[in-house]
Design an enzyme around this catalytic site. Structure first.
Site, PDB file in Angstrom:
ATOM      1  N   GLU A 140      83.328 140.852 154.137  1.00  0.00           N
ATOM      2  CA  GLU A 140      82.608 139.694 153.601  1.00  0.00           C
ATOM      3  C   GLU A 140      81.404 140.114 152.758  1.00  0.00           C
ATOM      4  O   GLU A 140      80.959 139.350 151.915  1.00  0.00           O
ATOM      5  CB  GLU A 140      82.198 138.726 154.721  1.00  0.00           C
ATOM      6  CG  GLU A 140      81.135 139.250 155.657  1.00  0.00           C
ATOM      7  CD  GLU A 140      80.853 138.265 156.805  1.00  0.00           C
ATOM      8  OE1 GLU A 140      81.717 138.137 157.692  1.00  0.00           O
ATOM      9  OE2 GLU A 140      79.790 137.640 156.807  1.00  0.00           O
ATOM     10  N   ASP A 197      86.740 138.345 150.505  1.00  0.00           N
ATOM     11  CA  ASP A 197      85.848 137.189 150.425  1.00  0.00           C
ATOM     12  C   ASP A 197      85.983 136.625 149.008  1.00  0.00           C
ATOM     13  O   ASP A 197      85.942 137.379 148.037  1.00  0.00           O
ATOM     14  CB  ASP A 197      84.412 137.637 150.706  1.00  0.00           C
ATOM     15  CG  ASP A 197      83.442 136.477 150.697  1.00  0.00           C
ATOM     16  OD1 ASP A 197      82.998 136.082 151.780  1.00  0.00           O
ATOM     17  OD2 ASP A 197      83.128 135.966 149.601  1.00  0.00           O
ATOM     18  N   GLU A 219      83.772 143.330 163.882  1.00  0.00           N
ATOM     19  CA  GLU A 219      83.588 143.014 162.459  1.00  0.00           C
ATOM     20  C   GLU A 219      82.198 143.429 162.010  1.00  0.00           C
ATOM     21  O   GLU A 219      81.212 143.224 162.737  1.00  0.00           O
ATOM     22  CB  GLU A 219      83.795 141.509 162.303  1.00  0.00           C
ATOM     23  CG  GLU A 219      83.586 140.974 160.905  1.00  0.00           C
ATOM     24  CD  GLU A 219      84.006 139.510 160.823  1.00  0.00           C
ATOM     25  OE1 GLU A 219      84.978 139.106 161.506  1.00  0.00           O
ATOM     26  OE2 GLU A 219      83.352 138.757 160.089  1.00  0.00           O
ATOM     27  N   LYS A 229      79.910 135.889 167.888  1.00  0.00           N
ATOM     28  CA  LYS A 229      78.873 136.719 167.285  1.00  0.00           C
ATOM     29  C   LYS A 229      78.212 137.584 168.342  1.00  0.00           C
ATOM     30  O   LYS A 229      77.912 137.120 169.453  1.00  0.00           O
ATOM     31  CB  LYS A 229      77.812 135.823 166.641  1.00  0.00           C
ATOM     32  CG  LYS A 229      78.336 135.027 165.480  1.00  0.00           C
ATOM     33  CD  LYS A 229      78.626 135.928 164.303  1.00  0.00           C
ATOM     34  CE  LYS A 229      79.263 135.155 163.182  1.00  0.00           C
ATOM     35  NZ  LYS A 229      79.507 135.985 161.997  1.00  0.00           N
ATOM     36  N   HIS A 266      87.824 136.266 154.967  1.00  0.00           N
ATOM     37  CA  HIS A 266      86.571 135.767 155.553  1.00  0.00           C
ATOM     38  C   HIS A 266      86.309 134.338 155.040  1.00  0.00           C
ATOM     39  O   HIS A 266      86.508 134.058 153.859  1.00  0.00           O
ATOM     40  CB  HIS A 266      85.405 136.665 155.123  1.00  0.00           C
ATOM     41  CG  HIS A 266      84.071 136.036 155.362  1.00  0.00           C
ATOM     42  ND1 HIS A 266      83.218 135.649 154.349  1.00  0.00           N
ATOM     43  CD2 HIS A 266      83.451 135.694 156.517  1.00  0.00           C
ATOM     44  CE1 HIS A 266      82.128 135.111 154.864  1.00  0.00           C
ATOM     45  NE2 HIS A 266      82.240 135.123 156.171  1.00  0.00           N
ATOM     46  N   ASP A 285      81.786 139.976 166.114  1.00  0.00           N
ATOM     47  CA  ASP A 285      81.237 140.166 164.766  1.00  0.00           C
ATOM     48  C   ASP A 285      79.743 140.482 164.880  1.00  0.00           C
ATOM     49  O   ASP A 285      78.962 139.662 165.374  1.00  0.00           O
ATOM     50  CB  ASP A 285      81.451 138.854 163.980  1.00  0.00           C
ATOM     51  CG  ASP A 285      80.997 138.945 162.533  1.00  0.00           C
ATOM     52  OD1 ASP A 285      80.465 139.987 162.130  1.00  0.00           O
ATOM     53  OD2 ASP A 285      81.196 137.949 161.802  1.00  0.00           O
ATOM     54  N   LYS A 321      86.413 133.821 167.475  1.00  0.00           N
ATOM     55  CA  LYS A 321      85.484 134.910 167.130  1.00  0.00           C
ATOM     56  C   LYS A 321      84.097 134.578 167.668  1.00  0.00           C
ATOM     57  O   LYS A 321      83.664 133.433 167.603  1.00  0.00           O
ATOM     58  CB  LYS A 321      85.420 135.089 165.615  1.00  0.00           C
ATOM     59  CG  LYS A 321      84.651 136.337 165.183  1.00  0.00           C
ATOM     60  CD  LYS A 321      84.997 136.738 163.759  1.00  0.00           C
ATOM     61  CE  LYS A 321      84.170 136.012 162.733  1.00  0.00           C
ATOM     62  NZ  LYS A 321      84.592 136.337 161.356  1.00  0.00           N
ATOM     63  N   GLU A 364      90.367 133.116 158.577  1.00  0.00           N
ATOM     64  CA  GLU A 364      89.249 132.511 159.307  1.00  0.00           C
ATOM     65  C   GLU A 364      89.113 131.008 159.014  1.00  0.00           C
ATOM     66  O   GLU A 364      89.387 130.537 157.912  1.00  0.00           O
ATOM     67  CB  GLU A 364      87.937 133.214 158.913  1.00  0.00           C
ATOM     68  CG  GLU A 364      86.737 132.672 159.675  1.00  0.00           C
ATOM     69  CD  GLU A 364      85.475 133.501 159.446  1.00  0.00           C
ATOM     70  OE1 GLU A 364      85.471 134.398 158.576  1.00  0.00           O
ATOM     71  OE2 GLU A 364      84.481 133.245 160.148  1.00  0.00           O
TER      72      GLU A 364
END
Ligand SMILES: C[C@H](O)[C@@H](O)CC(=O)C(=O)O
Ligand code: MG
Length: 444
Positions: free
Chosen positions: A303, A326, A274, A220, A353, A248, A218, A384
């Protein structure tokens, strides 16, 4: 019948911002932190309940005060009175008539609830001598469902339906448990692609990840489109096109902006986007999903979905294709189980998450429970993994072949080592005192 004799709350912080670990488009300098709870009883068995809620630095002090303000509801209570009717206790905690005004069931007060409830589940599992996943998997459907507060969700999931769903999945449970014990639960890695990492760091971490067997990464995005294009490109260069990439944005965009940005990033073939926009905007997520699903991009969120009600609306609206429960954002295991059941009813895969301190420790239990007792499927499901701070826990997670190895020790894997609790206490722990002395942080 043991009685709860004490509840201590700690403000624990880790200086992750120094190396940009955990950074994203909205949380550019997070110091991974937690409100940490220890529950003691008069049982005389030496067992304590340890629970936490993940936070990011300064907010921790507010959460710790909220935990302390709720503690009067526990201290002096008999454990059996809680565990025999857990949903009533959970409701008492979340509906306390003066405290609920600063929620209800959201924000600081719900994060505090999560720390307390997680500690209660840790204690329950320890008293049963089982890891939490096993406690959940072995529990009679009626008993497990009795832990859930169905208020606000009974229009989509009733108690009776929940019991029925769990009963239907009794068949094959032993085989699925055996499979999990042999193979573990599949995971993806986030810690190669934090936003503040340099290009060299990302490349290095991708190569290390590939060598360790990771196949899903993943990254960012969200701060700057040109930079996102560059970062996604370099990650694809490193991991190739047969491996999976997720992106994300941590709520950075408006609804239309989310669509526009993702149309540009679609060439990198991300499995999901995400948290494109506000975590409260169920209809906005649905609009984004409608635009992006035809391109093979799903929407993932959770999350910062504050409670089961927002998850319900996301599911009803078609706002998510990957449900990211989460373990701390909602009010602990009781509420998480209700969302896992709702997701199963809507046929949406749960992908927990875990980017934060202690989250990997907890979600491994929840993911296994989902597979063994609820979904019975691994299709599109992946949990994750973020490679930070595990060494602070007594029973640290174990990853093998890019999968979580099932924890065997009794409890929720939430208990930290005593030296970590004392060293990272903010601001008086030895680690923080040293950091202030070195001028790396300013003392409060
Ligand atoms: C601030 C946290 O590191 C956040 O970026 C984690 C996250 O979004 C994730 O793990 O996903
Ligand atoms: Mg995220």
């Amino acid at each position: 019948m043991p009685t709860i004799t004490g509840l201590k709350a700690y403000d624990l912080r880790f200086p992750t911002s120094l190396e940009a670990h955990g950074s994203d488009a909205m949380h550019t300098d997070p110091d991974y932190s937690c409100g940490y709870v220890v529950i003691t009883t008069d049982a005389g068995d030496g067992l304590e309940g340890h629970g936490l809620t993940f936070t990011c630095g300064r907010g921790t002090e507010v959460v710790v005060v909220a935990i302390q303000s709720l503690s009067f509801l526990l201290v002096g209570k008999k454990l059996e009175d809680i565990y025999d009717d857990f949903s009533s206790f959970w409701r008492a905690l979340t509906s306390e008539s003066q405290m609920r005004w600063i929620g209800p069931e959201k924000g600081v007060i719900h994060l505090a609830t999560a720390a307390i409830v997680n500690a209660l589940w840790d204690l329950w599992a320890k008293r049963e001598g089982k890891p939490l996943w096993k406690l959940l998997v072995d529990m009679e459907p009626e008993k497990l469902v009795s832990c859930i507060d169905f208020r606000y969700i009974s229009d989509v999931l009733t108690k009776e339906e929940a019991v029925e769903m769990l009963k239907k999945k009794q068949e094959g449970k032993a085989d699925r448990e055996k499979e999990m014990l042999e193979k573990g639960y599949p995971a993806y890695i986030t810690s190669a692609g934090w936003l503040g990492y340099s290009e060299d760091e990302i490349r290095k971490r991708c190569r290390e990840g590939l060598a360790q067997g990771w196949t899903r990464f993943k990254v960012k995005v969200g701060a700057d489109l040109a930079d996102d294009v560059r970062r996604c490109g370099l990650i694809r260069e490193e991991i190739g096109w047969d491996n999976t990439m997720m992106v994300d944005a941590n709520q950075r965009w408006d609804v239309q902006e989310s669509i526009d940005h993702m149309l540009r990033l679609a060439e990198f073939k991300p499995l999901w986007i995400e948290e494109p926009t506000s975590p409260d905007d169920a209809l906005g997520h649905a609009t984004i999903a409608k635009a992006l699903n035809p391109l093979g991009i799903g929407v993932a969120t959770g999350e910062q979905c504050q409670n089961r009600v927002i998850f319900k609306q996301m599911l009803q609206a078609g706002g998510l294709q990957f449900c990211q429960i989460d373990s701390c954002r909602m009010g602990g295991v009781n509420e998480v189980v209700s969302v896992i059941l709702m997701a199963a009813k809507f046929g949406i895969p749960v992908c927990p998450h875990a980017g934060g301190v202690g989250l990997c420790q907890m979600v491994q239990h929840l993911a296994v429970f989902d597979y063994v007792s609820v979904s019975a499927s691994l299709d599109n499901r992946v949990c994750e993994f973020a490679d930070h701070l595990h060494e602070n826990f007594k029973e640290a997670i174990v990853i093998k072949n890019a999968s979580y190895v099932l924890p065997k020790a009794a409890g929720y894997s939430t208990e930290m080592k005593p030296e970590s609790i004392s060293g990272y206490q903010y601001p008086n722990g030895a680690v923080w005192q040293q950091l202030f002395k070195e001028g790396k942080f300013t003392a409060p």
